[in-house]
Design a protein around this motif. Sequence first.
Motif, PDB file in Angstrom:
ATOM      1  N   UNK A  13       1.333  -7.781   4.132  1.00 14.33           N
ATOM      2  CA  UNK A  13       1.284  -8.915   4.449  1.00 14.33           C
ATOM      3  C   UNK A  13       2.325  -9.263   5.428  1.00 14.33           C
ATOM      4  N   UNK A  14       3.519  -8.732   5.645  1.00 14.59           N
ATOM      5  CA  UNK A  14       4.449  -8.729   6.820  1.00 14.59           C
ATOM      6  C   UNK A  14       4.174  -7.591   7.874  1.00 14.59           C
ATOM      7  N   UNK A  15       3.714  -6.585   7.369  1.00 13.46           N
ATOM      8  CA  UNK A  15       3.415  -5.334   8.428  1.00 13.46           C
ATOM      9  C   UNK A  15       4.662  -4.403   8.489  1.00 13.46           C
ATOM     10  N   UNK A  16       5.607  -4.632   7.565  1.00 17.23           N
ATOM     11  CA  UNK A  16       6.861  -3.577   7.606  1.00 17.23           C
ATOM     12  C   UNK A  16       6.360  -2.403   6.789  1.00 17.23           C
ATOM     13  N   UNK A  17       7.340  -1.415   6.883  1.00 17.26           N
ATOM     14  CA  UNK A  17       7.332  -0.203   6.062  1.00 17.26           C
ATOM     15  C   UNK A  17       8.288  -0.500   4.968  1.00 17.26           C
TER      16      UNK A  17
ATOM     17  N   UNK B 220       0.896  -1.218  -0.137  1.00 18.00           N
ATOM     18  CA  UNK B 220      -0.009   0.033  -0.084  1.00 18.00           C
ATOM     19  C   UNK B 220       0.628   1.191  -0.002  1.00 18.00           C
ATOM     20  N   UNK B 221       0.773   1.982  -1.093  1.00 19.93           N
ATOM     21  CA  UNK B 221       1.582   3.259  -1.262  1.00 19.93           C
ATOM     22  C   UNK B 221       1.027   4.236  -0.218  1.00 19.93           C
TER      23      UNK B 221
END
Length: 539
Positions: free
Chosen positions: A72-76, A51-52
């Motif tokens: 999916x991973x919750x990372x930035x 998501x941008x």
Amino acid sequence: MLDPIPRSVSEMTAQEEEHERNNFSPFTEYIDHSKHDPEKVVEVSPNGRYAKLNSVLGKGAYKIVYKSIDREEGYEVAWNCFQTTKQEYAELSQEVEILKRVRHPNIINFHDCWYSNNTEFIFITELMTSGTLREYIRKLQTPNLKVIKRWCRQILKGLIYLHSYDPPIIHRDIKCDNIFINGAHGEVKIGDMGTAKMKIGKKYTVIGTPEFMAPEMYEEKGYSEKVDIYAFGMCLLEMVTGDYPYNECKNAAQIYKKVTQGLKPECLSRIIDPEVLNLIQHCLAPENERYSAQEAIDDAFLGVEPEVVLLSTNEAKNHLTLQVVVKGMDKLSVKFEFNADTDTAEEVVNEMIEEDVLPQKYQRIITHDINRILRELAGTGDKKDSAGLTPSSPMLYTNGHSIINGISHLTLDNGSGSPHSFIRSTSNLYRKTSNADWATTEEEIPFKEYSMDAPIEDLVNDTAMAYHRGPDKANEWLAKLKNQDIMTIGDLKDLQDSDWAGFDLTVFASRALRNRLFGKRPNILTRSSSNGVSDDGNL
Ligand SMILES: Nc1ncnc2c1ncn2[C@@H]1O[C@H](COP(=O)(O)OP(=O)(O)OP(=O)(O)O)[C@@H](O)[C@H]1O
């Protein structure tokens, strides 16, 4: 909705970016605050995973980079937009497959990519939190050499990895703007891999940044991965001087002229440290003489510095167990006890050097490090030490007594897995300041057969005396044995080899006690009678 997070200077919302691009004045229209929310999702990847966000991390000559979330991973992550034609995108596909496979802690990870709206090549990469090395250098105003060395090692590790591909991956645009930092951990990673190409035969494409381009990149005769080393040399020059190389030139044509004539940047003449200068010169040398990434990382300037670690100390903080750890090529570990009441860091280090336990080149840094530990233990501030790096040892006094004192023995692990012990057997200093009744040579304490019910004190005291350890050391060994309920010689004789490992005794103490217990005379090789230091590696 999350609270907006603080924005870095280079961050701009996507809408602000749009305004800037279209030359709109932000004052001519109604301000919808939701539009300015940097956490707002403004676009989603075709697979729905990325998501941008409404937040621009930065803009370069070719691309705009947005903050994004890997759902999916919750990372930035970083969402990179690169304007290109579909044809060019198709030509990139082979490289993209390679980039996806590149995985190294000092290279920014490339996660995914796609072509969007018939105009944009979009790719998702790891997000770096603290901007580029260039910004960091400006912020730190010429960082110290220790920091620079750490950065250089990381950059070179990344280059060693890229160049180890067959054929090598050539980055072609190494410069401080393309090296990114994660400030919290001092992590450095090479980014902007978009310009890297596989070297298949010789390449003729001139790409890169003029100041960092090796001469052979200007001559259309082909070039190798060594162009990255040339560029690395220019980065190092920028790190140590704070100046952009060739900033004396007004345009690319002037740079081209200088580079092709073999004229180096003016700021090179400002470098006084001979080791830094030597490394830069090897990186800027003609292609056939230039260092490889491996040679550069092995250079003396980047040699891994030893560290002194405080393993333990008694409550009075005068009996310390220290360990010198040298990683890298000189892999070494020397553990020694340090009596803060009887010796100095300088003496101890010199002794280890004389005994070839430590290489001379580490004298200053290890002395400095031991003094640092002593200062920290004494709670004294930032005084200079006699190694000249920080304050000098004569200043380290507590109640009128020097607090930097005494080594009683050393154990050395030379990386081969077989530790050696080194004893400082007849130190004048030790004898003067310790109990004068203690013997000075091993021969003075004859071997004897201990009865099974004799207390362990008999053996421990004899052993300590034989090896010129004071009563404190004997008491320390006793305490460690008694802690395990070992009271008599019989208890000791019942032990298995593996039991000794659990006593928290140093390798030396354990071997010395066992040798004496079983009547085995140590084979002491006296290396130097002048300083009385012995190598009892064959205990
Ligand atoms: N992975 C990332 N994490 C955080 N910020 C990034 C990342 N990649 C790029 N940026 C930011 O975006 C800016 C532009 O990126 P970059 O310099 O790679 O663009 P470019 O157009 O390829 O570069 P150049 O102008 O050097 O050719 C950088 O200066 C940096 O501030």
